[in-house]
Design an enzyme around this catalytic site. Structure first.
Site, PDB file in Angstrom:
ATOM      1  N   ASN A   1      58.764   4.603  39.729  1.00  0.00           N
ATOM      2  CA  ASN A   1      58.392   3.570  38.743  1.00  0.00           C
ATOM      3  C   ASN A   1      58.362   4.203  37.352  1.00  0.00           C
ATOM      4  O   ASN A   1      58.593   5.418  37.200  1.00  0.00           O
ATOM      5  CB  ASN A   1      57.032   2.966  39.111  1.00  0.00           C
ATOM      6  N   LYS A   2      58.102   3.397  36.356  1.00  0.00           N
ATOM      7  CA  LYS A   2      58.118   3.827  34.945  1.00  0.00           C
ATOM      8  C   LYS A   2      57.428   5.168  34.743  1.00  0.00           C
ATOM      9  O   LYS A   2      56.385   5.438  35.337  1.00  0.00           O
ATOM     10  CB  LYS A   2      57.439   2.730  34.117  1.00  0.00           C
ATOM     11  N   ASP A   6      60.315   0.466  41.078  1.00  0.00           N
ATOM     12  CA  ASP A   6      61.759   0.229  40.929  1.00  0.00           C
ATOM     13  C   ASP A   6      62.484   0.567  42.207  1.00  0.00           C
ATOM     14  O   ASP A   6      63.473  -0.073  42.570  1.00  0.00           O
ATOM     15  CB  ASP A   6      62.313   1.030  39.751  1.00  0.00           C
ATOM     16  N   CYS A  23      53.047  -0.337  32.310  1.00  0.00           N
ATOM     17  CA  CYS A  23      54.367  -0.930  32.054  1.00  0.00           C
ATOM     18  C   CYS A  23      54.339  -2.445  32.257  1.00  0.00           C
ATOM     19  O   CYS A  23      53.287  -3.076  32.114  1.00  0.00           O
ATOM     20  CB  CYS A  23      55.436  -0.272  32.925  1.00  0.00           C
ATOM     21  N   LYS A  50      63.319  -3.391  47.474  1.00  0.00           N
ATOM     22  CA  LYS A  50      63.532  -2.250  46.563  1.00  0.00           C
ATOM     23  C   LYS A  50      63.737  -0.948  47.335  1.00  0.00           C
ATOM     24  O   LYS A  50      63.850   0.113  46.744  1.00  0.00           O
ATOM     25  CB  LYS A  50      62.364  -2.121  45.600  1.00  0.00           C
ATOM     26  N   GLY A  72      62.656  -4.689  34.089  1.00  0.00           N
ATOM     27  CA  GLY A  72      61.861  -4.861  35.302  1.00  0.00           C
ATOM     28  C   GLY A  72      62.795  -5.116  36.474  1.00  0.00           C
ATOM     29  O   GLY A  72      63.715  -5.940  36.387  1.00  0.00           O
TER      30      GLY A  72
END
Ligand code: RUB
Length: 314
Positions: free
Chosen positions: A217-218, A207, A136, A243, A22
């Site tokens: 992201n995931k 992310d 996630c 981020k 994470g």
């Protein structure tokens, strides 16, 4: 290899292997590892010290290539240190690093608290049960849900298992421990779940955020965004401005981490190519709002807010 570096490589492996996962946790741990490393450098002279620190920064950044919150943090600390270099003795470098590590850590924590409060307001306080879906494991999304629970809001969470490393179980465990009702589904059931439960709201983490407002992201995040679009479900992303990857403003594309195919299939028969992309992009046109420490707005506004909130990091 020297012992000081050996420990750093062990620390870095904890991030690479997803023992620490994470974006926010990765950033917090990476700056701590740099600070610990600096403490072990006390016998080095100033030049050697800087050389080793930059090596350590590169090793940490390489662990997860799609993590600007980590990169921004490490760069923030090093740029502050560079400014104090002239007046600094080698034995005090670790104190300077510790000071700026704490500063960056506080920025992340303050952002998280604000996001939890702002995000929780998007979960309606009504008698009829609200269904919130996530994908996630995002500590920011979890913080929003815990905040909403502390306000006694009536909601249930649908979460995906998140192949291949099953981070969704972490989310499910954290939420259920806080007394939140959870239904856990396989990733490929995401569309079914949105329809079946008539999901009211989807919130995922991030992310990375690019200058155009694309979020990364995931893997599976874009699919969920497309489902939300098709089913007219509001789709939010919770992320601190930290981020943002400022290099994307200069035309540099964000890297998508490709992980070891063995995470997907340990020993596939010969002739089968197995790919394991960790993340994917979600275009701004599928995001109803980005929930940040500066408020909720279109993800394309991030560069402006980042500049305003963190001028030292531009
Ligand atoms: C985790 C993931 C999370 C973001 C945000 O991927 O995609 O949604 O990192 O996390 P991985 P946070 O398990 O590969 O690290 O909200 O905690 O910063």
């Amino acid at each position: 290899m020297c012992l000081k570096m050996e420990q750093l490589l062990i620390d870095a492996e904890r991030i690479k292997s997803l023992e620490i996962q994470g974006a926010t946790n990765i950033a917090i741990n990476a700056i701590q590892f740099l600070s610990d490393f600096a403490k072990r450098l006390k016998s080095d002279n100033l030049e050697k010290c800087f050389e080793n620190l930059y090596k350590a920064v590169d090793i940490l950044i390489d662990t997860r290539p799609t993590e600007p919150a980590m990169k921004n943090g490490l760069k923030f600390i090093m740029s502050k240190l560079e400014k104090e270099k002239e007046s600094c003795y080698a034995e005090f470098i670790s104190d300077v690093i510790e000071k700026y590590k704490n500063q960056y850590y506080n920025m992340l924590q303050t952002a998280k608290k604000r996001i939890a409060i702002i995000g929780a307001r998007r979960i309606p306080d009504v008698d009829k049960k609200i269904y919130v879906m996530t994908h996630c494991h995002s500590s920011l999304v979890t913080a929003i849900l815990l905040e909403a629970k502390s306000q006694n809001k009536n909601f249930k969470v649908i979460n995906t298992e998140t192949q291949p490393r099953l981070q969704g179980r972490k989310t499910a465990n954290k939420l259920v421990d806080a007394g939140i009702e959870v239904t856990h589904v396989v990733d490929s059931a995401m569309r079914w779940a949105v329809r079946h439960f008539e999901v009211n709201l989807i919130i995922i983490g991030a992310d990375s955020i690019t200058s155009e407002g694309t979020i990364i992201n995931k893997i599976g995040s874009r699919l969920l965004a497309l489902v939300a679009h098709e089913e007219h479900v509001p789709f939010y992303v919770a992320s601190p401005l930290l981020k943002y990857n400022p290099e994307t403003n200069l035309g540099i594309l964000e890297t998508i981490e490709m992980r070891d195919p063995k995470e997907v299939w340990e020993k596939p028969p010969e002739g089968i190519e197995v790919l394991n992309p960790a993340f994917e992009t979600v275009s701004r046109r599928y995001i109803d709002g980005l929930i940040t420490e500066a408020g909720i707005f279109a993800s394309s506004h991030v560069p402006n807010y980042f500049e305003k909130w963190y001028p030292e990091m531009v």
